[in-house]
Design a protein around this motif. Structure first.
Motif, short mmCIF file in Angstrom:
data_model
loop_
_atom_site.label_atom_id
_atom_site.label_comp_id
_atom_site.label_asym_id
_atom_site.label_seq_id
_atom_site.Cartn_x
_atom_site.Cartn_y
_atom_site.Cartn_z
N THR A 144 0.81 -1.22 0.00
CA THR A 144 0.00 0.00 0.00
C THR A 144 0.85 1.27 0.00
N GLU A 145 2.17 1.13 0.01
CA GLU A 145 3.03 2.32 -0.04
C GLU A 145 3.44 2.58 -1.49
N THR A 146 3.43 3.85 -1.86
CA THR A 146 3.79 4.20 -3.24
C THR A 146 4.28 5.64 -3.29
N VAL A 147 4.77 6.05 -4.46
CA VAL A 147 5.16 7.46 -4.67
C VAL A 147 4.31 7.99 -5.82
N HIS A 148 3.58 9.06 -5.54
CA HIS A 148 2.68 9.64 -6.53
C HIS A 148 3.23 10.99 -6.98
N ARG A 149 3.08 11.29 -8.25
CA ARG A 149 3.50 12.60 -8.76
C ARG A 149 2.28 13.46 -9.01
N GLU A 150 2.36 14.70 -8.54
CA GLU A 150 1.23 15.62 -8.72
C GLU A 150 1.77 17.04 -8.78
N ARG A 154 6.65 15.18 -5.68
CA ARG A 154 6.54 13.74 -5.43
C ARG A 154 6.01 13.53 -4.03
N LEU A 155 5.04 12.65 -3.91
CA LEU A 155 4.42 12.39 -2.61
C LEU A 155 4.50 10.90 -2.29
N LYS A 156 5.28 10.56 -1.27
CA LYS A 156 5.32 9.18 -0.81
C LYS A 156 4.20 9.01 0.21
N LEU A 157 3.48 7.94 0.13
CA LEU A 157 2.37 7.76 1.07
C LEU A 157 1.92 6.31 1.09
N ASP A 158 1.20 5.99 2.16
CA ASP A 158 0.61 4.66 2.30
C ASP A 158 -0.91 4.84 2.18
N ALA A 160 -3.28 3.03 2.69
CA ALA A 160 -4.12 2.41 3.72
C ALA A 160 -4.03 3.17 5.05
N ARG A 161 -3.03 4.04 5.19
CA ARG A 161 -2.80 4.66 6.51
C ARG A 161 -3.02 6.15 6.56
N VAL A 162 -3.09 6.77 5.37
CA VAL A 162 -3.29 8.23 5.34
C VAL A 162 -4.35 8.58 4.32
N TYR A 163 -4.88 9.79 4.46
CA TYR A 163 -5.82 10.28 3.45
C TYR A 163 -5.02 10.84 2.28
N TYR A 164 -5.43 10.49 1.09
CA TYR A 164 -4.90 11.17 -0.10
C TYR A 164 -5.85 10.91 -1.26
N THR A 165 -6.18 11.95 -2.02
CA THR A 165 -6.93 11.73 -3.25
C THR A 165 -6.26 12.51 -4.37
N PRO A 166 -6.09 11.86 -5.53
CA PRO A 166 -5.51 12.60 -6.66
C PRO A 166 -6.52 13.56 -7.28
N ARG A 167 -7.79 13.46 -6.84
CA ARG A 167 -8.84 14.25 -7.49
C ARG A 167 -8.81 15.74 -7.10
N LEU A 168 -7.92 16.11 -6.20
CA LEU A 168 -7.85 17.52 -5.79
C LEU A 168 -6.66 18.25 -6.41
N ALA A 169 -5.99 17.59 -7.34
CA ALA A 169 -4.76 18.17 -7.92
C ALA A 169 -5.04 19.55 -8.53
N PRO A 213 -0.16 10.34 12.97
CA PRO A 213 1.30 10.18 12.97
C PRO A 213 1.85 9.64 11.65
N TRP A 214 1.07 8.80 10.96
CA TRP A 214 1.52 8.27 9.66
C TRP A 214 1.59 9.40 8.64
N ALA A 215 0.59 10.27 8.67
CA ALA A 215 0.57 11.39 7.72
C ALA A 215 1.80 12.26 7.94
N VAL A 216 2.13 12.54 9.21
CA VAL A 216 3.27 13.42 9.50
C VAL A 216 4.59 12.73 9.16
N LYS A 217 4.66 11.42 9.37
CA LYS A 217 5.86 10.66 8.97
C LYS A 217 6.11 10.83 7.46
N TYR A 218 5.04 10.64 6.66
CA TYR A 218 5.20 10.79 5.21
C TYR A 218 5.42 12.25 4.82
#
Ligand SMILES: C[S@@+](CC[C@H](N)C(=O)[O-])C[C@H]1O[C@@H](n2cnc3c(N)ncnc32)[C@H](O)[C@@H]1O
Length: 330
Positions: A144-150, A154-158, A160-169, A213-218
């Protein structure tokens, strides 16, 4: 099948003529035979030598997983036409009837989209303070961890553990365009940093707060990854921090509960500063309820607000929209 046979040197002219006539058979490769070229055709045509020939089928790469997936015919119409892609992970929302076919659907996505390495289904709604949802592994790597470009970051994130949607780019880019050099920005609900890191490219200083804490780690990893030097990540409930920061621009990207934090936002903005407020609304009343709450909070604190912009950001649920309201506080 039926074919038109022409000398090699006339092949290009013949191809154009057959195309014009709409008679060239699609999905087959043209064949060379000595000094001749054979074109597969769908019917007889005057002015050409006609022969019988066998042709190899050309492979057209499917554009959608729906072209290759095997599900019972009566369920086909339920197949979603789109899904989110975050880095190399696909997240699809499947109706209950399709869940037993999740593996086949995931497999088809991997087959058609070669850059996708893992497929998950949404297992429920975005919930709780951290705004995360359950994910169900369908196919590919169970990772569930990946690196997304927007927007060039570059955004590294998990997922399953943090909120992220590419729909707000696009929305984030819109806020970036409004940001002025020299500003202090307060990102109240920063997540892994898609606003903070982008806006830090223009602003002087960004305070980025989140209680997950996961969000802040990433977020911290992403600050390093993007070589940002002007972001202060803070692991905290924003209520502990608000009021201690005085910003030119405040981002309130917590649409479900932003109205509960209006006081904190207004106490954290300099006179004349701008707040970007997000909310969810029914189609029939997009802004008035939110604006009434904004005005009431300002009145309570002895501030005046000037509404600068209001817009639909994206559809959120049937007849529900994620909306944005920008306002100035004096
Ligand atoms: C909708 S997400 C937005 C994240 C990020 N801005 C983005 O665009 O991806 C909201 C974030 O607010 C955080 N959050 C919720 N309540 C909070 C609070 N009281 N204080 C600080 N962060 C909070 C959640 O952990 C979540 O990461």
């Amino acid at each position: 099948m039926l074919a038109v046979k022409v000398p090699k040197k006339e092949a290009e002219m013949a191809r154009r003529r057959l195309l014009e006539l709409g008679i060239l058979a699609k999905g087959y490769s043209i064949k060379r035979e000595g000094d001749f070229v054979l074109f597969p055709v769908t019917g007889p045509v005057n002015g050409f030598e006609l022969v019988e020939a066998e042709f190899e089928r050309t492979e057209r790469r499917p554009h959608s997983y729906r072209e290759v997936v095997e599900v019972p015919a009566e369920l086909r119409q339920l197949l979603p036409s789109s899904f989110d892609i975050i880095g190399d992970i696909a997240i699809i929302e499947l109706p209950e009837e399709l869940m037993p076919h999740g593996r086949a659907i995931g497999g088809a996505i991997l087959k058609v989209h070669r850059h996708i390495k893992a497929v998950f289904a949404k297992g429920g709604k975005v919930e709780g303070e951290y705004r995360v949802r359950e994910l169900i592994h369908l196919a590919g790597e169970n990772r569930t961890e990946t690196v997304h470009r927007e927007n060039g970051i570059r955004l590294k994130l998990d997922v399953a553990r943090v909120y992220y949607t590419p729909r707000l780019a696009t929305e984030r880019m819109r806020v970036f365009e409004k940001t002025q050099p020299g500003e202090i920005v307060f990102d109240m609900f920063a997540g892994v940093g898609p606003y903070s890191i982008l806006l830090a490219r223009k602003a002087d200083l960004v305070f980025a707060v989140d209680l997950n804490p996961w969000a802040v780690k990433y977020l911290e990893e992403n600050i390093r990854l993007n070589k940002a030097t002007n972001i202060v990540p803070v692991l905290s409930d924003v209520r502990e921090v608000a009021g201690k920061i005085k910003a030119d621009r405040v981002i309130m990207n917590l649409p479900k509960f932003a109205d509960r934090f209006l006081k904190e936002a207004m106490l954290s903005v300099k006179p004349g500063g701008i707040i970007h407020y997000y909310g969810f609304s029914p189609e029939e009343d997009l802004f008035s309820e939110h604006e009434a709450k904004i005005k009431a909070t300002a009145r309570e604190l002895g501030f005046r607000v000037e509404f600068l912009d209001r817009r639909k950001v994206r559809p959120y649920a049937p007849r529900q929209f994620n909306i944005a309201i920008d306002f100035r506080v004096e």
